[in-house]
Design a protein around this motif. Sequence first.
Motif, PDB file in Angstrom:
ATOM      1  N   GLN A 222      25.947 -23.342 -85.142  1.00 51.84           N
ATOM      2  CA  GLN A 222      26.802 -22.733 -84.695  1.00 51.84           C
ATOM      3  C   GLN A 222      27.571 -21.712 -85.685  1.00 51.84           C
ATOM      4  O   GLN A 222      28.368 -22.189 -86.400  1.00 51.84           O
ATOM      5  CB  GLN A 222      28.509 -24.070 -83.642  1.00 51.84           C
ATOM      6  N   GLU A 223      27.804 -20.160 -84.841  1.00 53.93           N
ATOM      7  CA  GLU A 223      29.143 -19.683 -85.564  1.00 53.93           C
ATOM      8  C   GLU A 223      29.955 -19.370 -85.160  1.00 53.93           C
ATOM      9  O   GLU A 223      30.366 -19.762 -83.972  1.00 53.93           O
ATOM     10  CB  GLU A 223      27.688 -18.366 -85.435  1.00 53.93           C
ATOM     11  N   ARG A 224      30.827 -19.197 -85.587  1.00 52.60           N
ATOM     12  CA  ARG A 224      32.120 -18.373 -85.604  1.00 52.60           C
ATOM     13  C   ARG A 224      33.041 -19.577 -84.853  1.00 52.60           C
ATOM     14  O   ARG A 224      33.546 -19.508 -83.347  1.00 52.60           O
ATOM     15  CB  ARG A 224      32.245 -17.039 -84.640  1.00 52.60           C
ATOM     16  N   VAL A 225      32.980 -20.426 -85.213  1.00 52.88           N
ATOM     17  CA  VAL A 225      33.785 -22.083 -84.431  1.00 52.88           C
ATOM     18  C   VAL A 225      35.350 -21.740 -84.818  1.00 52.88           C
ATOM     19  O   VAL A 225      34.960 -21.740 -86.367  1.00 52.88           O
ATOM     20  CB  VAL A 225      32.728 -22.767 -84.665  1.00 52.88           C
ATOM     21  N   SER A 226      35.598 -22.267 -84.124  1.00 54.48           N
ATOM     22  CA  SER A 226      37.477 -22.199 -84.164  1.00 54.48           C
ATOM     23  C   SER A 226      37.774 -23.651 -84.930  1.00 54.48           C
ATOM     24  O   SER A 226      37.191 -24.358 -84.673  1.00 54.48           O
ATOM     25  CB  SER A 226      38.337 -22.700 -83.088  1.00 54.48           C
ATOM     26  N   ASP A 227      38.447 -23.858 -86.145  1.00 52.28           N
ATOM     27  CA  ASP A 227      39.459 -24.679 -86.671  1.00 52.28           C
ATOM     28  C   ASP A 227      39.039 -25.876 -86.399  1.00 52.28           C
ATOM     29  O   ASP A 227      38.905 -27.230 -86.211  1.00 52.28           O
ATOM     30  CB  ASP A 227      40.562 -24.239 -87.742  1.00 52.28           C
ATOM     31  N   TYR A 228      39.661 -25.898 -84.624  1.00 51.54           N
ATOM     32  CA  TYR A 228      39.773 -27.084 -83.819  1.00 51.54           C
ATOM     33  C   TYR A 228      38.478 -27.781 -83.569  1.00 51.54           C
ATOM     34  O   TYR A 228      38.420 -28.747 -83.749  1.00 51.54           O
ATOM     35  CB  TYR A 228      40.714 -26.753 -82.680  1.00 51.54           C
ATOM     36  N   ASP A 229      37.495 -26.432 -82.705  1.00 53.90           N
ATOM     37  CA  ASP A 229      36.264 -27.163 -82.571  1.00 53.90           C
ATOM     38  C   ASP A 229      36.088 -27.827 -83.267  1.00 53.90           C
ATOM     39  O   ASP A 229      34.721 -28.232 -83.667  1.00 53.90           O
ATOM     40  CB  ASP A 229      35.972 -25.596 -81.352  1.00 53.90           C
ATOM     41  N   ALA A 230      35.327 -26.828 -84.426  1.00 53.42           N
ATOM     42  CA  ALA A 230      34.335 -27.201 -86.136  1.00 53.42           C
ATOM     43  C   ALA A 230      34.713 -28.681 -86.348  1.00 53.42           C
ATOM     44  O   ALA A 230      34.041 -29.468 -86.120  1.00 53.42           O
ATOM     45  CB  ALA A 230      34.939 -27.107 -87.345  1.00 53.42           C
ATOM     46  N   THR A 231      36.165 -29.405 -86.188  1.00 56.08           N
ATOM     47  CA  THR A 231      36.345 -30.495 -86.386  1.00 56.08           C
ATOM     48  C   THR A 231      35.683 -31.263 -85.198  1.00 56.08           C
ATOM     49  O   THR A 231      35.631 -32.993 -85.855  1.00 56.08           O
ATOM     50  CB  THR A 231      38.167 -30.664 -86.833  1.00 56.08           C
ATOM     51  N   ARG A 232      35.559 -31.201 -84.153  1.00 57.55           N
ATOM     52  CA  ARG A 232      35.163 -31.666 -82.766  1.00 57.55           C
ATOM     53  C   ARG A 232      33.767 -32.314 -83.404  1.00 57.55           C
ATOM     54  O   ARG A 232      33.207 -32.762 -83.117  1.00 57.55           O
ATOM     55  CB  ARG A 232      35.470 -31.708 -81.243  1.00 57.55           C
ATOM     56  N   LEU A 233      33.366 -31.325 -83.819  1.00 55.49           N
ATOM     57  CA  LEU A 233      31.847 -30.544 -83.868  1.00 55.49           C
ATOM     58  C   LEU A 233      31.307 -31.520 -84.899  1.00 55.49           C
ATOM     59  O   LEU A 233      30.476 -32.371 -84.967  1.00 55.49           O
ATOM     60  CB  LEU A 233      30.807 -29.566 -83.709  1.00 55.49           C
ATOM     61  N   ASP A 234      32.287 -31.505 -86.218  1.00 51.84           N
ATOM     62  CA  ASP A 234      31.740 -32.560 -86.882  1.00 51.84           C
ATOM     63  C   ASP A 234      32.372 -34.111 -86.316  1.00 51.84           C
ATOM     64  O   ASP A 234      31.325 -34.922 -86.953  1.00 51.84           O
ATOM     65  CB  ASP A 234      32.537 -32.240 -88.590  1.00 51.84           C
ATOM     66  N   GLU A 235      33.022 -34.190 -85.829  1.00 54.75           N
ATOM     67  CA  GLU A 235      33.349 -35.306 -85.175  1.00 54.75           C
ATOM     68  C   GLU A 235      32.128 -36.540 -84.693  1.00 54.75           C
ATOM     69  O   GLU A 235      31.693 -37.154 -84.657  1.00 54.75           O
ATOM     70  CB  GLU A 235      34.436 -35.443 -84.871  1.00 54.75           C
ATOM     71  N   TRP A 236      31.596 -35.481 -83.845  1.00 59.96           N
ATOM     72  CA  TRP A 236      30.567 -35.857 -83.043  1.00 59.96           C
ATOM     73  C   TRP A 236      29.433 -35.779 -83.161  1.00 59.96           C
ATOM     74  O   TRP A 236      28.540 -37.120 -83.126  1.00 59.96           O
ATOM     75  CB  TRP A 236      30.827 -34.790 -81.649  1.00 59.96           C
ATOM     76  N   ALA A 237      29.019 -35.366 -84.510  1.00 61.70           N
ATOM     77  CA  ALA A 237      27.517 -35.565 -84.918  1.00 61.70           C
ATOM     78  C   ALA A 237      28.071 -36.356 -85.719  1.00 61.70           C
ATOM     79  O   ALA A 237      26.840 -37.455 -85.688  1.00 61.70           O
ATOM     80  CB  ALA A 237      27.242 -33.961 -86.192  1.00 61.70           C
ATOM     81  N   ALA A 238      28.751 -37.272 -86.868  1.00 64.94           N
ATOM     82  CA  ALA A 238      28.905 -37.869 -87.706  1.00 64.94           C
ATOM     83  C   ALA A 238      28.652 -39.387 -86.673  1.00 64.94           C
ATOM     84  O   ALA A 238      28.146 -40.636 -87.344  1.00 64.94           O
ATOM     85  CB  ALA A 238      30.181 -37.859 -88.616  1.00 64.94           C
ATOM     86  N   ARG A 239      29.383 -39.065 -85.698  1.00 64.85           N
ATOM     87  CA  ARG A 239      29.566 -40.981 -85.203  1.00 64.85           C
ATOM     88  C   ARG A 239      28.297 -41.095 -84.144  1.00 64.85           C
ATOM     89  O   ARG A 239      27.925 -41.557 -83.134  1.00 64.85           O
ATOM     90  CB  ARG A 239      30.395 -40.554 -83.857  1.00 64.85           C
ATOM     91  N   GLY A 240      27.895 -39.876 -83.747  1.00 67.24           N
ATOM     92  CA  GLY A 240      26.526 -40.240 -82.606  1.00 67.24           C
ATOM     93  C   GLY A 240      27.026 -40.166 -81.830  1.00 67.24           C
ATOM     94  O   GLY A 240      26.326 -40.573 -80.662  1.00 67.24           O
ATOM     95  N   GLY A 241      27.532 -38.699 -81.267  1.00 71.12           N
ATOM     96  CA  GLY A 241      28.188 -39.026 -79.637  1.00 71.12           C
ATOM     97  C   GLY A 241      28.046 -38.344 -79.069  1.00 71.12           C
ATOM     98  O   GLY A 241      26.651 -37.433 -78.857  1.00 71.12           O
ATOM     99  N   PRO A 242      27.836 -38.423 -77.765  1.00 66.41           N
ATOM    100  CA  PRO A 242      27.148 -38.512 -75.931  1.00 66.41           C
ATOM    101  C   PRO A 242      27.317 -37.394 -75.998  1.00 66.41           C
ATOM    102  O   PRO A 242      28.246 -36.362 -76.793  1.00 66.41           O
ATOM    103  CB  PRO A 242      27.626 -39.329 -75.186  1.00 66.41           C
ATOM    104  N   THR A 243      26.818 -36.259 -74.973  1.00 71.52           N
ATOM    105  CA  THR A 243      26.966 -34.580 -74.796  1.00 71.52           C
ATOM    106  C   THR A 243      29.008 -35.443 -73.991  1.00 71.52           C
ATOM    107  O   THR A 243      28.853 -33.485 -74.739  1.00 71.52           O
ATOM    108  CB  THR A 243      26.052 -34.658 -73.496  1.00 71.52           C
ATOM    109  N   ALA A 244      28.841 -35.733 -73.499  1.00 73.77           N
ATOM    110  CA  ALA A 244      30.246 -35.582 -72.675  1.00 73.77           C
ATOM    111  C   ALA A 244      31.371 -35.275 -74.171  1.00 73.77           C
ATOM    112  O   ALA A 244      32.730 -35.007 -73.589  1.00 73.77           O
ATOM    113  CB  ALA A 244      31.064 -36.609 -71.919  1.00 73.77           C
ATOM    114  N   ALA A 245      31.151 -35.831 -75.379  1.00 76.41           N
ATOM    115  CA  ALA A 245      32.275 -35.627 -76.503  1.00 76.41           C
ATOM    116  C   ALA A 245      32.082 -34.725 -77.082  1.00 76.41           C
ATOM    117  O   ALA A 245      32.628 -34.512 -77.721  1.00 76.41           O
ATOM    118  CB  ALA A 245      31.960 -37.339 -77.338  1.00 76.41           C
ATOM    119  N   LEU A 246      31.524 -33.598 -76.583  1.00 78.56           N
ATOM    120  CA  LEU A 246      32.116 -32.444 -76.818  1.00 78.56           C
ATOM    121  C   LEU A 246      32.325 -31.683 -76.025  1.00 78.56           C
ATOM    122  O   LEU A 246      33.133 -32.086 -75.038  1.00 78.56           O
ATOM    123  CB  LEU A 246      29.884 -31.435 -77.126  1.00 78.56           C
TER     124      LEU A 246
END
Length: 333
Positions: A222-246
């Motif tokens: 993912q390119e040009r991601v806002s700081d807010y979305d970047a944090t949520r994406l990192d948390e989603w990847a680290a926790r192995g969250g479902p698609t709905a958590a994105l």
Amino acid sequence: MEEVARFGSASLSQVAKLIGQSDDQVLATAEGLVGDGAANRGWLRADAVTALLEGVLSPLPRSDVEPLILKAFRQAQESPKADWTTMAVPVLKNRLLQLSSGEFRESDYGSPNIWHFVTQFPEVLAAEGARPHERVRLIEPEAIEADSRATPAALDPAGLGRIRQDLWRAVFDYSAQETFVWDERKGRARVRTHSDTDSLPVLPTLSAEDMGELRAEFVRLQERVSDYDATRLDEWAARGGPTAALPRLYRGLWNAHLKSHAANALRAFFLAEDLDVPTDLVGGVLTPDVPEREAEQLRRLAHRYIDAMTADELGRLSFEMAVVARVPARGEN
């Protein structure tokens, strides 16, 4: 300044492992063969590697792997990529691993790594470029024959189509802890039973760890991601969250990423097993008509997103020219 190519070179530890010596022994031998400067920061020059491996027997004949190299380029030929005759070296290794169901090892052919391996086929591959943009080019593209078997399903690099349900489950249903096999007689993927023989090809089901790597790969892309979305994406990847958590914007992209991975992995599987690729592996792209009421709801949702955007995010907003052309300029009716 661009660095020299890595072709033919290898690390001390890679060569040491291949020939059964310690790093210190390899370094001493290399300096004795080619002089001081044979290695730099633990990385041996190409001429030092050549000298060290002279006379070392390859466990398997190199001719055995040439068909696999050609299959890798045939796979590239059938992708939408225009220039399929050249390939990044890591991409070639990834294709060789896919086509061999993870069995490919450079050491089986007397090479310490992929950078040395590709130099051992001068009649098949030409090494081009400098670090970090090294590529290999297929010297005789005419050696790649078009797939003469049943019409194969096209790859789906954009992840727009639908993977057939039995194949989708075989790739992603790791939680079932079952082994999925390809039943050629029925033309379907299914769970292996006790009565099945070992001859049935095993499909490439991802593990939980593989899914974690796939999530991490998606976030990196993912390119040009806002700081807010970047944090949520990192948390989603680290926790192995479902698609709905994105974040909503990335859910469709993630689904497309999954479908693209499945299409490529399955195609590599069928090619490696020399099986006909199911013509319905990837279904057509669905483009249902959107009722006007739903379209109006989407417009209102888009306005809400725009109202919540920062100046920086608005600056990155883009519109199709066809839409711009339909909007009257200021002062026009």
